[in-house]
Structure formats: C-alpha cells, structure tokens
Design a protein around this motif. Structure first.
Motif, mmCIF file in Angstrom:
data_model
loop_
_atom_site.group_PDB
_atom_site.id
_atom_site.type_symbol
_atom_site.label_atom_id
_atom_site.label_comp_id
_atom_site.label_asym_id
_atom_site.label_seq_id
_atom_site.Cartn_x
_atom_site.Cartn_y
_atom_site.Cartn_z
ATOM 1 N N GLN A 41 0.824 -1.205 0.000
ATOM 2 C CA GLN A 41 0.000 0.000 0.000
ATOM 3 C C GLN A 41 0.862 1.261 0.000
ATOM 4 O O GLN A 41 0.518 2.269 -0.631
ATOM 5 C CB GLN A 41 -0.930 -0.013 1.214
ATOM 6 N N GLN A 42 1.982 1.229 0.687
ATOM 7 C CA GLN A 42 2.892 2.367 0.666
ATOM 8 C C GLN A 42 3.446 2.587 -0.744
ATOM 9 O O GLN A 42 3.568 3.729 -1.197
ATOM 10 C CB GLN A 42 4.041 2.139 1.648
ATOM 11 N N MET A 43 3.790 1.518 -1.423
ATOM 12 C CA MET A 43 4.333 1.634 -2.781
ATOM 13 C C MET A 43 3.278 2.168 -3.745
ATOM 14 O O MET A 43 3.572 2.989 -4.619
ATOM 15 C CB MET A 43 4.854 0.282 -3.257
ATOM 16 N N LEU A 44 2.039 1.714 -3.583
ATOM 17 C CA LEU A 44 0.956 2.228 -4.422
ATOM 18 C C LEU A 44 0.771 3.728 -4.207
ATOM 19 O O LEU A 44 0.509 4.477 -5.153
ATOM 20 C CB LEU A 44 -0.349 1.502 -4.098
ATOM 21 N N ALA A 45 0.911 4.153 -2.961
ATOM 22 C CA ALA A 45 0.650 5.554 -2.621
ATOM 23 C C ALA A 45 1.850 6.456 -2.827
ATOM 24 O O ALA A 45 1.759 7.667 -2.588
ATOM 25 C CB ALA A 45 0.195 5.636 -1.162
ATOM 26 N N ALA A 46 2.978 5.907 -3.279
ATOM 27 C CA ALA A 46 4.204 6.702 -3.408
ATOM 28 C C ALA A 46 3.986 7.895 -4.331
ATOM 29 O O ALA A 46 3.404 7.784 -5.415
ATOM 30 C CB ALA A 46 5.340 5.836 -3.930
ATOM 31 N N ASP A 47 4.468 9.055 -3.909
ATOM 32 C CA ASP A 47 4.344 10.291 -4.672
ATOM 33 C C ASP A 47 5.339 10.287 -5.835
ATOM 34 O O ASP A 47 6.523 9.993 -5.648
ATOM 35 C CB ASP A 47 4.622 11.476 -3.745
ATOM 36 N N VAL A 48 4.870 10.603 -7.030
ATOM 37 C CA VAL A 48 5.733 10.560 -8.212
ATOM 38 C C VAL A 48 6.896 11.543 -8.072
ATOM 39 O O VAL A 48 8.049 11.211 -8.404
ATOM 40 C CB VAL A 48 4.921 10.858 -9.494
ATOM 41 N N ASP A 49 6.633 12.749 -7.573
ATOM 42 C CA ASP A 49 7.718 13.717 -7.395
ATOM 43 C C ASP A 49 8.752 13.201 -6.390
ATOM 44 O O ASP A 49 9.961 13.425 -6.553
ATOM 45 C CB ASP A 49 7.160 15.060 -6.929
ATOM 46 N N GLY A 50 8.268 12.515 -5.373
ATOM 47 C CA GLY A 50 9.188 11.933 -4.409
ATOM 48 C C GLY A 50 10.056 10.853 -5.026
ATOM 49 O O GLY A 50 11.256 10.746 -4.730
ATOM 50 N N LEU A 51 9.459 10.031 -5.897
ATOM 51 C CA LEU A 51 10.219 8.996 -6.590
ATOM 52 C C LEU A 51 11.288 9.620 -7.497
ATOM 53 O O LEU A 51 12.429 9.135 -7.572
ATOM 54 C CB LEU A 51 9.288 8.110 -7.406
ATOM 55 N N ARG A 52 10.908 10.697 -8.165
ATOM 56 C CA ARG A 52 11.876 11.375 -9.046
ATOM 57 C C ARG A 52 13.025 11.970 -8.238
ATOM 58 O O ARG A 52 14.190 11.910 -8.654
ATOM 59 C CB ARG A 52 11.167 12.463 -9.851
ATOM 60 N N ALA A 53 12.711 12.535 -7.078
ATOM 61 C CA ALA A 53 13.766 13.107 -6.236
ATOM 62 C C ALA A 53 14.723 12.022 -5.758
ATOM 63 O O ALA A 53 15.948 12.219 -5.718
ATOM 64 C CB ALA A 53 13.138 13.829 -5.048
ATOM 65 N N ARG A 54 14.180 10.859 -5.382
ATOM 66 C CA ARG A 54 15.037 9.743 -4.975
ATOM 67 C C ARG A 54 15.935 9.287 -6.120
ATOM 68 O O ARG A 54 17.128 9.010 -5.925
ATOM 69 C CB ARG A 54 14.187 8.573 -4.491
ATOM 70 N N ALA A 55 15.359 9.202 -7.321
ATOM 71 C CA ALA A 55 16.136 8.757 -8.484
ATOM 72 C C ALA A 55 17.267 9.735 -8.784
ATOM 73 O O ALA A 55 18.400 9.326 -9.078
ATOM 74 C CB ALA A 55 15.221 8.595 -9.695
#
Length: 441
Positions: free
Chosen positions: A336-350
């Motif tokens: 559920q956490q992965m489903l709810a992950a914020d796209v901008d947050g994922l981009r910042a991590r990348a």
C-alpha cells in the motif's frame, strides 16, 4: 605418490576439518545455522586452500564469509523491477508488524486454546475478526493457503457432482500453466459454459440454471483483457437473476475497498455489497499480507465450507494467521505504501541516487519509468514513477551480488525502478551498484 622433500605440498597445509569446526567462531555459527551447513562451508574453503586461493591461516575468515545469513536457502532481494507484487520475488513484502507477529507466533501459542477456560478455542478467531472488520459486508470468513485453494474448496463443497456455471470469457489461465477449467474439473464439478469469449448476457446465465446447478462463478480475468465488441454481466445484475443459486465471485487481487489508482480493479467490500454470496481473494497481493486464500460472505455458506473435509487439508498455520491479523490491524503494509508513493518523491530519490553514483564514476542517470501492480492486478493501469538508468552490463552482476538486486533491461539499459524499492533501502541499493562498478568495470 612422489614425496615432497621440502614439505610444501599444499595438501599438508590445509587445516583439518575438526580443527576448523572447533574454532569458537565456527562453533557459534554451528549453533545458529546447524553443523551440516558449517561443515559444507569448511569443505569448500579447504578446497580453495588446496587450490592456493585462500591462505591456510585465513581459512576461518573464509568459512565465515561463505556462510549464509540463515539456515534457509532463500535470499533477501531488492526488487527494482517496478512490479509491486512480483510473483517470482515472493509477491507482497510483509510489514514490520507482520514479521514481528510471525516471530511471536513461531513458538507455542494459543492458536486453538482459550486461555480463560483452558479449553480448545476457535482457530484464528482474531485474524477472522480483523478480516470481518475490514470487510463489513461479510457475515463470516475463513482463510486457506491460497486463492486457488479457496476456489477448489468452493468448487468441491458446492459443485462436486453438480454443475458450475461460468462465462467462457472467464476460463483463464492463472499462471505456470494452471487453468481455471482444469482446476474446477479436478474437484469433480461439471462446467456449464455460457456466452462467448467476448460477450455474455444475464439471459445466458439464466438459461443455464437447473436442478443440477451448484453455483454460478464469476472469475476476475486477471492479466487477460478483452476489448472492442464485448459485454459482461456485473455482479449486481447477476445477483438478482439467479433465484437463490449461490453466486461466487473470485476477485483475485485482495483489494479490500476501491482504490483511486485502480478504478477497474474489483474489491471485496463492493463485490459483496453488490450481491455476491461469497467472494474469494488472495492475501499476498494488494492486501499486502502473507500468502493466503480469503473466503468471505454468507455465514451459512462459509460454515458449509468450514465443515467440509477438504478444509482441513487447506487451512493455514499459526504464522500465516498472525501475519494476516497484523497486516489488517497494523500500519500500512509495504504494498500500500508503494501504491501511494508520490511521483515527485520517486523522481527526487532517483536524482539523488543517480547523482551519488555518477559522482563515483558510474554511468547513472535518473529517468521517468512506469511501474505495475503485478500479481494479475490492474494490467492496463501503469503507475508513473522514476528509475535509475545504468549500463546494460550491470543487470547480471547486480542479480548475483551479495544482496541481489533485480532490475530490468529496456532500450539496452538496466533500469532500477524505485516504486518497488523502499526508500529506506536506497543506501543499500547504491552500495550494491558501487560494488558492481568496483568489481566488474
């Protein structure tokens, strides 16, 4: 054999097995892992000493490096595929609460004992209660070892020697070559197919009903999608047309309630509220818990399944019950956490990971990349996200590393998709990439 006059025969310098096993560090490992695993590692290292790869005085350290983390051969893997529920990687990763619950349940527990009376109590009552609280449209529930087991139990209890009515477009293959019709027929039920591959109407179902009908099944087609000139009958329409024949809906993914990112994915609460008598689902997909088959619905039908002899062969153990309860009552599970992950947050991590790696000389860049639910769920709903892009040559050594990392190849690049990687594992992911760069490039 010719004697070595100088005494330099490497075989003479190989430490004896009993000497190595007596080392306090290896004795401790033997208590943790078992003597057999440690002895196997000793023998492998002795062979490396003979080959001149390991110095005799470094044998103990080499054995310790050879030992597995646990007595199991299963290895923890970082899932960087972007597939949240990856069947080959064990489907749903459990929450910390579920892991703690399994550890607590691993010893002797009150799984079938009422501690107040000292008498036998209902098995898994707390887990069932948690499930019913999560799906209030259900009157009762049972848990078996996977969703295929749930379907087999229903087909046996309701359809053995009778007919099960099922739309042709739902006669799907569920993975590894197993097919719904073969599973159902193996229970002794006869299938009554209705409609065509692409179209079925409520009148098709009505026309198939008769004195031999045991139940009507609706099976979520999972990864199979038909588009174009199609028609299906929804549960609400079908429920009012069966004249009391049980309607069983296999919704597959274990979604408890509607999810905004997955508008077409069926869920347990809505399906029961629409009129299904029983719903079946997996516990280790979108629910985010352990492998289990969930059966919820009418109390009389659930009790009929519970009292069937096959249920005894399919019921789950105490650790599964503990993990399921903790998943339902505890904090948001990783799926559920992965489903709810914020796209901008994922981009910042990348970007942060790519900057760290490129700063160490690795050809790494941050890119946008879609991810998937997996496990047969929402096949036509990609989830936007981000990945770290590496040279294609990194894919294999990452899989074979001390902590395996599984990514995927796309356009001759290795992508590490971050939606399926917990943010807490980013440092470990970077370390794995840097180790590959150090050893292989």
């Amino acid at each position: 054999m010719t004697q070595d006059p100088h005494g330099t025969d490497p075989r003479r310098q190989v430490p004896r097995t009993d000497t190595l096993l007596a080392d306090l560090r290896l004795a401790g490992a033997g208590e943790r892992l078992g003597r057999g695993l440690v002895k196997d590692a000793v023998q492998r290292v002795q062979q490396r000493v003979r080959a001149g790869e390991v110095a005799p005085d470094a044998a103990v350290d080499a054995v310790l490096a050879e030992l597995p983390a646990t007595a199991s051969s299963l290895r923890p893997v970082l899932n960087a595929t972007g597939v949240i529920v990856h069947t080959n990687l064990g489907r749903a990763p459990l929450s910390a609460a579920a892991v703690e619950a399994i550890t607590a349940a691993a010893g002797t527990t009150d799984v079938e004992l009422d501690l107040t009376t000292g008498r036998r109590g209902p098995r898994g009552a707390a887990a069932i209660a948690a499930l019913l609280e999560a799906v209030p449209a259900a009157e009762a529930a049972i848990v078996v070892n996977n969703c295929a087991s749930a379907l087999a139990l229903v087909a046996t209890a309701l359809g053995q020697g009778r007919e099960l009515v099922l739309a042709r477009g739902e006669l799907v293959e569920i993975g590894d070559g197993f097919r719904i019709p073969e599973l159902l027929e193996a229970t002794g039920a006869r299938l009554r197919e209705v409609g065509t591959t692409n179209r079925v109407t409520v009148d098709d179902y009505r026309g198939a009903l008769g004195p031999e009908t045991g139940a009507v099944l609706k099976v979520h087609p999972s990864n199979f999608v038909v588009r174009g000139f199609t028609r299906a009958v929804e549960v609400a329409e079908l429920a009012g047309a069966l004249g009391g024949v049980p309607l069983v809906a296999d919704v597959g993914s274990g979604l408890l309630r509607p999810h905004p990112l997955l508008p077409e994915e069926p869920d347990l609460q809505t399906t029961l509220a629409a009129g299904a008598d029983l719903v079946l689902a997996s516990g280790d997909k979108l629910l985010g818990g352990p492998q289990a088959g969930l059966v919820l619905g009418r109390a009389d039908l659930v009790q009929r399944l519970r009292r069937h002899p096959l249920y005894r062969a399919l019921r789950v153990d105490k650790t599964t019950l503990a993990a399921l309860e903790a998943t339902l009552r505890g904090p948001l599970p990783p799926v559920q956490q992965m489903l709810a992950a914020d796209v901008d947050g994922l981009r910042a991590r990348a970007r942060a990971l790519a900057d760290r790696l490129s700063g160490a000389g690795v050809d790494a860049v941050a890119v946008d990349a879609d991810s998937r639910v997996g496990g047969g769920g929402a096949p036509e709903h990609p989830l936007p996200g981000a990945a770290v892009s590496l040279p294609a040559s990194f894919a294999e050594p990452l899989r074979r590393g001390a902590r395996p990392v599984v990514g995927y190849l796309e356009d001759d690049r290795t992508l590490l998709n971050l939606r399926s990687v917990p943010s807490a594992a980013d440092a470990e992911l970077a370390a794995a990439v840097l180790e590959v760069a150090r050893r292989w490039t």
